[in-house]
Design a protein around this motif. Sequence first.
Motif, PDB file in Angstrom:
ATOM      1  N   PRO A  58       1.268   4.852 -11.791  1.00 28.04           N
ATOM      2  CA  PRO A  58       0.257   3.979 -11.181  1.00 28.04           C
ATOM      3  C   PRO A  58       0.812   2.567 -10.952  1.00 28.04           C
ATOM      4  CG  PRO A  58      -0.225   4.280 -13.492  1.00 28.04           C
ATOM      5  CD  PRO A  58       0.951   5.163 -13.177  1.00 28.04           C
ATOM      6  N   VAL A  59       0.723   2.098  -9.734  1.00 29.74           N
ATOM      7  CA  VAL A  59       1.132   0.740  -9.377  1.00 29.74           C
ATOM      8  C   VAL A  59      -0.083   0.069  -8.759  1.00 29.74           C
ATOM      9  CG1 VAL A  59       2.650  -0.671  -7.934  1.00 29.74           C
ATOM     10  CG2 VAL A  59       3.525   1.420  -8.984  1.00 29.74           C
ATOM     11  N   GLU A  60      -0.502  -1.017  -9.356  1.00 33.54           N
ATOM     12  CA  GLU A  60      -1.688  -1.730  -8.870  1.00 33.54           C
ATOM     13  C   GLU A  60      -1.259  -2.837  -7.912  1.00 33.54           C
ATOM     14  OE1 GLU A  60      -5.187  -2.654  -7.827  1.00 33.54           O
ATOM     15  OE2 GLU A  60      -4.924  -0.983  -9.214  1.00 33.54           O
ATOM     16  N   THR A  61      -1.641  -2.698  -6.645  1.00 38.20           N
ATOM     17  CA  THR A  61      -1.281  -3.695  -5.638  1.00 38.20           C
ATOM     18  C   THR A  61      -2.503  -4.358  -5.004  1.00 38.20           C
ATOM     19  OG1 THR A  61      -1.210  -2.053  -3.857  1.00 38.20           O
ATOM     20  CG2 THR A  61       0.852  -2.464  -5.067  1.00 38.20           C
ATOM     21  N   THR A  71       0.829  -1.204   0.000  1.00 41.42           N
ATOM     22  CA  THR A  71       0.000   0.000   0.000  1.00 41.42           C
ATOM     23  C   THR A  71       0.860   1.250   0.000  1.00 41.42           C
ATOM     24  OG1 THR A  71      -1.712  -1.210   1.198  1.00 41.42           O
ATOM     25  CG2 THR A  71      -1.869   1.187   1.217  1.00 41.42           C
ATOM     26  N   LEU A  72       1.925   1.227   0.780  1.00 38.48           N
ATOM     27  CA  LEU A  72       2.842   2.368   0.820  1.00 38.48           C
ATOM     28  C   LEU A  72       3.495   2.592  -0.544  1.00 38.48           C
ATOM     29  CD1 LEU A  72       4.107   4.515   2.675  1.00 38.48           C
ATOM     30  CD2 LEU A  72       5.921   2.869   3.161  1.00 38.48           C
ATOM     31  N   VAL A  73       3.916   1.522  -1.189  1.00 35.75           N
ATOM     32  CA  VAL A  73       4.504   1.621  -2.525  1.00 35.75           C
ATOM     33  C   VAL A  73       3.499   2.227  -3.498  1.00 35.75           C
ATOM     34  CG1 VAL A  73       5.280   0.248  -4.512  1.00 35.75           C
ATOM     35  CG2 VAL A  73       6.220  -0.200  -2.241  1.00 35.75           C
ATOM     36  N   LEU A 125      -4.254 -19.202 -13.761  1.00 32.81           N
ATOM     37  CA  LEU A 125      -3.598 -17.950 -13.410  1.00 32.81           C
ATOM     38  C   LEU A 125      -4.641 -16.971 -12.891  1.00 32.81           C
ATOM     39  CD1 LEU A 125      -1.318 -17.507 -16.563  1.00 32.81           C
ATOM     40  CD2 LEU A 125      -0.652 -18.396 -14.324  1.00 32.81           C
ATOM     41  N   SER A 126      -4.200 -16.057 -12.040  1.00 25.28           N
ATOM     42  CA  SER A 126      -5.122 -15.038 -11.537  1.00 25.28           C
ATOM     43  C   SER A 126      -5.540 -14.137 -12.699  1.00 25.28           C
ATOM     44  CB  SER A 126      -4.468 -14.223 -10.429  1.00 25.28           C
ATOM     45  OG  SER A 126      -3.367 -13.509 -10.922  1.00 25.28           O
ATOM     46  N   PRO A 127      -6.769 -13.620 -12.651  1.00 16.12           N
ATOM     47  CA  PRO A 127      -7.267 -12.839 -13.785  1.00 16.12           C
ATOM     48  C   PRO A 127      -6.744 -11.411 -13.835  1.00 16.12           C
ATOM     49  CG  PRO A 127      -8.940 -12.983 -12.097  1.00 16.12           C
ATOM     50  CD  PRO A 127      -7.792 -13.828 -11.637  1.00 16.12           C
ATOM     51  N   GLY A 128      -5.987 -10.980 -12.838  1.00 15.91           N
ATOM     52  CA  GLY A 128      -5.521  -9.595 -12.780  1.00 15.91           C
ATOM     53  C   GLY A 128      -4.315  -9.329 -13.648  1.00 15.91           C
TER      54      GLY A 128
END
Length: 169
Positions: A40-43, A28-30, A118-121
Amino acid sequence: MLRQLVSGLATICGYLAAGFLAAIAVATLVQIIARQFGQPVETTELSGFFLAASTFLGLAYTFVNGVHVRIGLVSEFAPKRLRQALEIWACTLAALIVGYAAWHMTAFTLQTYQFGDLSPGMLAVPLWIPQSAVAFGLIVMLLSILEQASLVLRGQKADYETNVDSAVE
């Protein structure tokens, strides 16, 4: 010796659960810092995997240390024999429920591995990786329940009763 093994597994799982909680905070910090620099970084997906791992890996540790929510009002005031019977009944029911969940989660994880899901993200993580943390947490929880039930069957106080007294003080 078996008791030390199960207790050690529960402790390791507790530390892993804490590590995954810390990883959520770091992710979240990243994401926040990257957003400040226009990157944009999706975590969200990763944090969801960490949350599942933390939740299920923490089950056994919190159970053995007496910090699960328990309703002890009836058994607290019951005579010793009735109290022991209630504890055995509760451990048996919990073992059946957790055993069922562990069995099916393990089978589901193996099936996911065989199919290569695999995960869909955006990360496309092999789903068996986060699922294995859930399955392992359930297995260690089952072992912890069975180990605590064996203490009660031998007429001893379960660790979840003795550890909660020291945690409250």
